[in-house]
Structures are given as structure tokens and as C-alpha cells.
Design an enzyme around this catalytic site. Structure first.
Site, mmCIF file in Angstrom:
data_model
loop_
_atom_site.group_PDB
_atom_site.id
_atom_site.type_symbol
_atom_site.label_atom_id
_atom_site.label_comp_id
_atom_site.label_asym_id
_atom_site.label_seq_id
_atom_site.Cartn_x
_atom_site.Cartn_y
_atom_site.Cartn_z
ATOM 1 N N ASN A 101 0.827 -1.202 0.000
ATOM 2 C CA ASN A 101 0.000 0.000 0.000
ATOM 3 C C ASN A 101 0.864 1.257 0.000
ATOM 4 O O ASN A 101 1.803 1.384 0.790
ATOM 5 C CB ASN A 101 -0.928 -0.007 1.228
ATOM 6 C CG ASN A 101 -1.909 -1.169 1.159
ATOM 7 O OD1 ASN A 101 -2.900 -1.114 0.458
ATOM 8 N ND2 ASN A 101 -1.594 -2.244 1.869
ATOM 9 N N GLY A 141 -6.575 -8.958 5.274
ATOM 10 C CA GLY A 141 -7.189 -9.576 4.103
ATOM 11 C C GLY A 141 -7.841 -8.570 3.173
ATOM 12 O O GLY A 141 -8.406 -8.950 2.143
ATOM 13 N N HIS A 186 -6.340 -4.906 2.916
ATOM 14 C CA HIS A 186 -5.236 -4.103 2.375
ATOM 15 C C HIS A 186 -4.415 -4.896 1.361
ATOM 16 O O HIS A 186 -3.801 -4.318 0.468
ATOM 17 C CB HIS A 186 -4.350 -3.592 3.508
ATOM 18 C CG HIS A 186 -4.901 -2.376 4.178
ATOM 19 N ND1 HIS A 186 -5.954 -2.431 5.063
ATOM 20 C CD2 HIS A 186 -4.568 -1.068 4.054
ATOM 21 C CE1 HIS A 186 -6.236 -1.201 5.462
ATOM 22 N NE2 HIS A 186 -5.415 -0.364 4.876
ATOM 23 N N ASP A 245 -2.030 -0.493 11.740
ATOM 24 C CA ASP A 245 -2.329 0.774 11.052
ATOM 25 C C ASP A 245 -3.776 1.184 11.335
ATOM 26 O O ASP A 245 -4.475 1.692 10.459
ATOM 27 C CB ASP A 245 -2.090 0.629 9.545
ATOM 28 C CG ASP A 245 -2.076 1.960 8.801
ATOM 29 O OD1 ASP A 245 -1.991 3.016 9.471
ATOM 30 O OD2 ASP A 245 -2.171 1.957 7.564
ATOM 31 N N LEU A 281 -8.727 3.227 0.591
ATOM 32 C CA LEU A 281 -8.541 2.620 1.910
ATOM 33 C C LEU A 281 -7.886 3.635 2.844
ATOM 34 O O LEU A 281 -6.941 4.318 2.461
ATOM 35 C CB LEU A 281 -7.662 1.377 1.804
ATOM 36 C CG LEU A 281 -8.335 0.090 1.331
ATOM 37 C CD1 LEU A 281 -7.303 -1.009 1.160
ATOM 38 C CD2 LEU A 281 -9.422 -0.360 2.286
#
Length: 394
Positions: free
Chosen positions: A228, A258, A260, A283, A316
Site C-alpha cells: 500500500n 485480508g 489491504h 495501522d 482505503l
């Protein structure tokens, strides 16, 4: 309980630093681990408080979450002692005993306020809660191309002078910085971080594979949330992801919710990087441990729905992952062992933060930061520096 008494967790499987004891016990006295052994070796003392369980219960070192923004309606960017206290009190529920209070890209004033607050909190915190062992500065020294949920309006080029001011404001407690080393002055800041014993982490970065190599030469030793906010893998340009796979100098963070990254990509990363270099993180946002709804992240509304947190455009925006679920998911996705989990949640982060002399494993003389898991790997009890910080209700 008498402060001179010891706590004995008896008849459990103990995942100690050098071996796993199936019928073991562990003794906690004055915030430290003072004995580890097999149950036949235990000699009861008059002030011992014995908690007897069964070998299906597992004792592991407490997790060290090096990348967490918030939980339970509190966020490090709130800039209040109450927010950090809420985080510290909540995290033992998921097996976390230490963490880095993580900031995000915001105005210089907002970042400085959060840093001053966290630095002051670290000096005054109590033993009963998860310990803030430092600060993770995530942004604003990142790539606009890889902003993710970091507000682009506040992104700026790496700046050694500004970092020095911020480190002073934080009382010297910034321990890890996420930056894009390919940005102007990125390598200069990376070198400065290395010189001052701060972990330089490549994240929210559009670096090429070769640029990551230059950053490693300058002192980078960490990758922020793999997959990411980074240049991905291409057969003619391996990017940040390729470097994370191939460069042994790098510890690599991974969010194993499951979402990210798909379970298959967790397994691919694990197979390549292994538990020797991987670090599990959450995070997580303030919405963790709360109901579905809309919450704030750096002045942006974040919509939380069961397992996922997103901005209005679907980006996200951090996670609501609990560390205990990260453990279960990782074991499910990769088929790794609990010994591997201990490396990825405790040993590796402790080594990276230069804390392994006191934390990160179960060893006599180390801090009594331990977690008791039941047969389903749920958290039954968490001890922070010898104090029972969480106990699961029957």
C-alpha cells in the site's frame, strides 16, 4: 495484591526466547520476568499468586505495534493526553503491550501539537497500560503520487531542519519516520535519521528499485505497510515492492486484514520475506473497537463498515484490524507457526526499535510484557510490565 508478591502463570505452554516449554510456568516480579521453567521446577514462595491454567493456554511476549494511529475513538493526532491514555488502556485487549503513537500528514502546527503531546505523555505514563515506546512520524515527507489517505494539501518535501525542530518538540521520542526517499532532500533526511538512531522507513513512495537501493545505502532499513502506498512490482521495474522482497537489510510491515492485501498476497510476501524480516502492524484508526459509522482521519470523513475503512472516494484509510486478529489471519493465510508470529509481532519490532534488551521476547530479566492466549488464540490475559492490564470476562 501486595506489591512484593509475584504472579505465577502455571501449567501453560511458554514461548520463551530460546525454547517452547509445553508444561511450563512463568514468574513475574516487580515488573520483570524473574523465572521461566517446567512446572516440576517451580518452588512456591509464601507471596506467590498462582494462576493455574492448562497447556492449551499459550504465553507469548506482548505485541509491539509500530504503526497505529488510533483506537476506541482516540487518535494520536488528537494531541491530548486523554487520547493516548485511551489507546494505551484499550490495546491490551488485543494483546498489544507497546506501540508507537503514529502521526499523519497534516499542517505543521497540527503535527507539532501531536508530537509535543506524545513526547510529554511518554515521560509521564504509568505501568498499568500498554507503553508508548516512541513516535512514528508518517508523513508529511512523502510522494504526492502515493498519498493514499494522507491529505495531499499538506505533503511537503523532506526537510532536515523541520525534522530537527519536530524531534526537539517530541523530546527526542520520534523513533521511526515514513518518507519517500526519491523526493528532493529525501536521501539527506534518510542519512540524518540513520545518524541520530531513528528508523528511516520507505513508504508512500514512488521510488524505483534502484532508488530504494540508494536509500538503503543512505540508511533506510524499513518498509511501511507493504503493497500500500508504493510503486508495485513490474518485470522491468521491481519498484519498492521488489526491493522489499529482495533486500535483506529491510524489515517490512504488513497489514494482514485480508483487505489491504488479499490473503494470497500475504502468503506470497511471507514466503519471500519470511518471519525473519516481517513485522505485523494494524495501522488502525480511532474506529477500531467502535461500531460502524463515519469517523475522522486527519480532517477527512472515514466510513467504517464491518471490516473496512474508506474515504468518500473509496480509498482505503487505515484499518480497524486488531492485533489478535492479525495473528489469527496470518497463521491462516500463511500456515506459519506461533513461533513465527512471536518474531513478527514482538522480536522483530523490538530489534528494529533497539528495545530487544528489555522487550520482544520472554526471557528472565526482561519487562513482564506478556499475553496469555487460549486454545482458539483469543486473548485471555495481558500483563503490561507485570500488571494485569486485561482479563477476558467469562
Amino acid at each position: 495484591m501486595d506489591t512484593h508478591s509475584s504472579i505465577i502463570i502455571y501449567n501453560v505452554t511458554v514461548y520463551s526466547e530460546n525454547q517452547t516449554l509445553k508444561n511450563g510456568y512463568i514468574k513475574l516480579t516487580n515488573k520483570k520476568i524473574t523465572e521461566i521453567g517446567e512446572i516440576h521446577q517451580y518452588v512456591r514462595q509464601p507471596n506467590d499468586h498462582v494462576i493455574e491454567l492448562s497447556p492449551s493456554y499459550k504465553v507469548i511476549p506482548g505485541a509491539i505495534d509500530v504503526h497505529i494511529h488510533g483506537v476506541n475513538n482516540a487518535d494520536a493526532m488528537d494531541g491530548t493526553a486523554e487520547a493516548l491514555k485511551t489507546m494505551a488502556r484499550t490495546l491490551p485487549k488485543e494483546g498489544t503491550t507497546s506501540f508507537l503513537a503514529t502521526t499523519m500528514t497534516q499542517s505543521n502546527e497540527a503535527v507539532e501539537k501531536a508530537l509535543r503531546n506524545a513526547g510529554a505523555y511518554i515521560e509521564e505514563q504509568t505501568d498499568a497500560d500498554a507503553e508508548v515506546v516512541g513516535i512514528h512520524l508518517e508523513g508529511p515527507f512523502i510522494s504526492p503520487k502515493r498519498a493514499g489517505a494522507q491529505p495531499p494539501t499538506h505533503i511537503q518535501d523532506p526537510n532536515v531542519t523541520l525534522f530537527q525542530e519536530w524531534q526537539k518538540a517530541a523530546g527526542g521520542h520520534i523513533k521511526l519516520v515514513t518518507l519517500a526517499p526519491e523526493q528532493p532532500n529525501g536521501l539527506a533526511l534518510t542519512s540524518y535519521l540513520k545518524e541520530t538512531n531513528v528508523v528511516a522507513s520507505i513508504g508512500h513512495s514512488d521510488s524505483t528499485y534502484d532508488q530504494v537501493g540508494e536509500a538503503i545505502e543512505a540508511g533506510a532499513s524499513h518498509i511501511t505497510h507493504l503493497y500500500n502506498g508504493m510503486r508495485g512490482l513490474h518485470h522491468r521495474e521491481p519498484g519498492v515492492l521488489g526491493a522489499a522482497y529482495l533486500r535483506d537489510e529491510l524489515f517490512v510491515e504488513l497489514i494482514t486484514d485480508g483487505i489491504h492485501c488479499r490473503p494470497e498476497m500475504v502468503k506470497l510476501a511471507y514466503d519471500q520475506i519470511t518471519s525473519e524480516r516481517m513485522i505485523l502492524i494494524t495501522d488502525s484508526l480511532r474506529a477500531k473497537w467502535l461500531k460502524n459509522g463515519t469517523y475522522d482521519l486527519g480532517g477527512q470523513p472515514v466510513h467504517v463498515n464491518d471490516t473496512t475503512a474508506t474515504l468518500a472516494d473509496g480509498t482505503l484509510a487505515g484499518s480497524i484490524l486488531k492485533m489478535n486478529d492479525a495473528i489469527k489471519n496470518t497463521m491462516s493465510f500463511t500456515n506459519c507457526s506461533l513461533e513465527d508470529i512471536v518474531k513478527m509481532t514482538a522480536e522483530n519490532p523490538a530489534k528494529q526499535l533497539n528495545l530487544f534488551d528489555t522487550k520482544g521476547s520472554i526471557k528472565i530479566g526482561k519487562d513482564a510484557d506478556i499475553v496469555v492466549l487460549n486454545e482458539n488464540l483469543d486473548v485471555e490475559m495481558t500483563f503490561c510490565r507485570g500488571t494485569l492490564s486485561f482479563k477476558k470476562e467469562d
